[in-house]
Design a protein around this motif. Structure first.
Motif, short mmCIF file in Angstrom:
data_model
loop_
_atom_site.label_atom_id
_atom_site.label_comp_id
_atom_site.label_asym_id
_atom_site.label_seq_id
_atom_site.Cartn_x
_atom_site.Cartn_y
_atom_site.Cartn_z
N LEU A 9 5.90 -4.15 7.72
CA LEU A 9 7.13 -3.51 7.20
C LEU A 9 6.60 -2.19 6.12
O LEU A 9 6.01 -2.25 5.65
N TYR A 10 7.63 -1.36 6.48
CA TYR A 10 7.64 -0.18 5.84
C TYR A 10 8.69 0.52 5.15
O TYR A 10 9.77 -0.26 6.25
N GLU A 36 0.75 -1.38 0.12
CA GLU A 36 0.26 -0.03 0.02
C GLU A 36 0.85 1.39 0.11
O GLU A 36 1.80 1.42 0.37
N VAL A 37 0.47 2.48 -1.02
CA VAL A 37 1.16 3.65 -0.41
C VAL A 37 0.28 4.83 0.80
O VAL A 37 -0.67 4.80 0.80
N VAL A 38 1.42 4.86 1.26
CA VAL A 38 0.99 5.42 2.96
C VAL A 38 0.64 7.27 1.94
O VAL A 38 -0.71 7.84 2.75
N THR A 39 2.28 7.28 0.95
CA THR A 39 2.14 9.15 1.13
C THR A 39 2.71 8.97 0.24
O THR A 39 4.13 7.84 0.01
N LEU A 74 5.99 3.23 1.39
CA LEU A 74 4.83 1.60 1.68
C LEU A 74 4.63 0.82 2.33
O LEU A 74 5.50 1.45 3.38
N LYS A 75 3.75 0.25 2.96
CA LYS A 75 3.37 -0.09 3.39
C LYS A 75 3.51 -1.87 3.48
O LYS A 75 2.33 -2.09 2.37
N ASP A 97 -1.96 10.24 10.56
CA ASP A 97 -2.78 9.39 9.51
C ASP A 97 -3.05 9.32 8.45
O ASP A 97 -3.75 9.20 8.10
N GLY A 98 -1.51 8.81 8.43
CA GLY A 98 -1.53 8.36 6.50
C GLY A 98 -1.33 10.18 5.87
O GLY A 98 -1.47 10.06 4.30
#
Length: 377
Positions: free
Chosen positions: A359-360, A39-42, A371-372, A73-74
């Motif tokens: 994992l980030y 997932e793309v956090v930011t 990324l998460k 919060d992302g």
């Protein structure tokens, strides 16, 4: 009442449908032990370099350009943290490693490594400051690598606290190969200091008039990954080789890790040998190496519950190939290696385990991403 029940039912069904659509469109990666979502956090991070998780939520990210960013919060907050000193973005140098004091929840001490200097003379320095919202205060420089030198290569620099709350600072040779074999020179060494920058009395070169007392190891080329082993408490690092010869090492007090006298790499371009070969008495061998180079950066032991089959594994990012490398470790040996992502997200600059067991990863780009990795259903 029936109308309200019907609306709630519709809302619930829509939520479930949205969740299912998200899962169907998730970027699922298949690996040997776990399949996982990415997932793309930011995004919108300018060459992000290091990250740290704040107790109670929030993430800090260093950008090589000299900015310290906060994610809540992302969402990436628009205003960088204030109070940092002048930072030189010079080649590979800039704002680099980050660490929270083990007692951060009480004392708010934050540690940052960065390139500093002027008029063509630069080196890695480390500060600590108290984080108060969007401001650093009581900023103190606790370490300056000497001598300063020109060029933009090999600044290190990761920061890791040991179990005894001493701070380890990984450095590079600044492109001056011979300096790494000189304990009177900080270049090409691992540094160990107390949390205020003072020298621990049990450092290996304390009392040696020809050595820098902050030095813990030497003969290191450019260490951009460092982590404490979750069981033994030993400090593990990896370092860039030249053309080939990236290494994973376990750091032991006073040990010479060989650069540039011994290496598994060769000179760029010409491919000619460097030094005296791959072995020499009195110089340590790596526990793992990459030939050809993967250009490693970032390093973390996995200890969480989200990926149970990864427990105890060592994760390393790759800049050159955009890899996430998983190393299975038994004692002090690497017994297998798996390569994941394969350039899908670009250059991987840092790898950190989050409080939730995910994992980030940070990607090194002008539009870098956080990324998460989470388990796939």
């Amino acid at each position: 009442m029936l109308l309200r029940y019907g609306l709630n039912l519709i809302i619930g069904m829509l939520s479930l449908l949205i969740c299912q659509i998200s899962i169907l469109h998730a970027d699922v990666i298949q690996s040997q032990k776990h399949h996982f979502n990415v997932e793309v956090v930011t995004g919108s991070l300018q060459h992000p370099w290091g990250l740290a998780f704040l107790p109670g939520g929030g993430i800090l990210v260093t950008e090589r350009t000299g900015r310290l960013r906060r994610i809540e919060d992302g969402s990436l907050l628009p205003t960088p943290i204030a109070g940092l000193p002048k930072i030189r973005e010079k080649g590979q140098g800039g704002l680099l490693g980050i660490a929270l004091h083990p007692g951060f929840a009480q004392n708010r001490w934050l540690y940052l490594a960065y390139a500093a200097g002027n008029w063509g003379n630069y080196s890695t320095e480390v500060l600590r400051g108290r984080l108060d919202g969007s401001q650093l205060s009581d900023v103190q420089t606790i370490f300056k690598a000497v001598p300063k030198s020109g060029g933009g290569r090999h600044f290190g620099s990761r920061l890791v606290f040991g179990r005894d709350q001493t701070l380890y600072i990984s450095l590079g040779d600044r492109g001056e190969r011979a300096a790494a074999q000189d304990v009177g020179d900080h270049r090409g060494t691992l540094i160990r200091v107390n949390d205020d920058g003072s020298v621990p009395p049990d450092n290996p070169f304390v009392g040696d008039a020809k050595a820098r007392p902050e030095i813990y190891t030497y003969g290191n080329r450019n260490m951009q990954g460092m982590a404490m082993h979750p069981v033994s408490g030993a400090i593990w690092t990896h370092e860039h080789g030249p053309q080939g010869g990236d290494e994973v090492n376990i750091m032991r007090a006073g040990v010479n890790y060989g650069w540039p006298a011994i290496t598994y790499g060769v000179n760029y371009g010409s491919g000619t040998p460097i030094g005296e070969g791959t072995h020499k008495a009195g110089m340590a061998q790596p526990i793992h190496k990459w030939v050809p180079s993967i250009a490693p950066s970032g390093m973390a032991f996995y200890t969480g519950d989200a990926f149970p089959s990864w427990k105890g594994n060592l994760f390393v990012g790759s800049l050159k190939f955009g890899l996430l490398v998983r190393l299975e470790v038994q004692g002090e040996q690497v017994v297998s290696e798996e390569r994941m992502l394969d350039g899908r997200y670009g250059r991987i600059r840092d790898v950190v385990q989050g409080p939730d067991g995910s994992l980030y990863l940070l990607t090194d780009d002008r539009e870098g991403q956080l990324l998460k990795l989470t388990p796939a259903s």
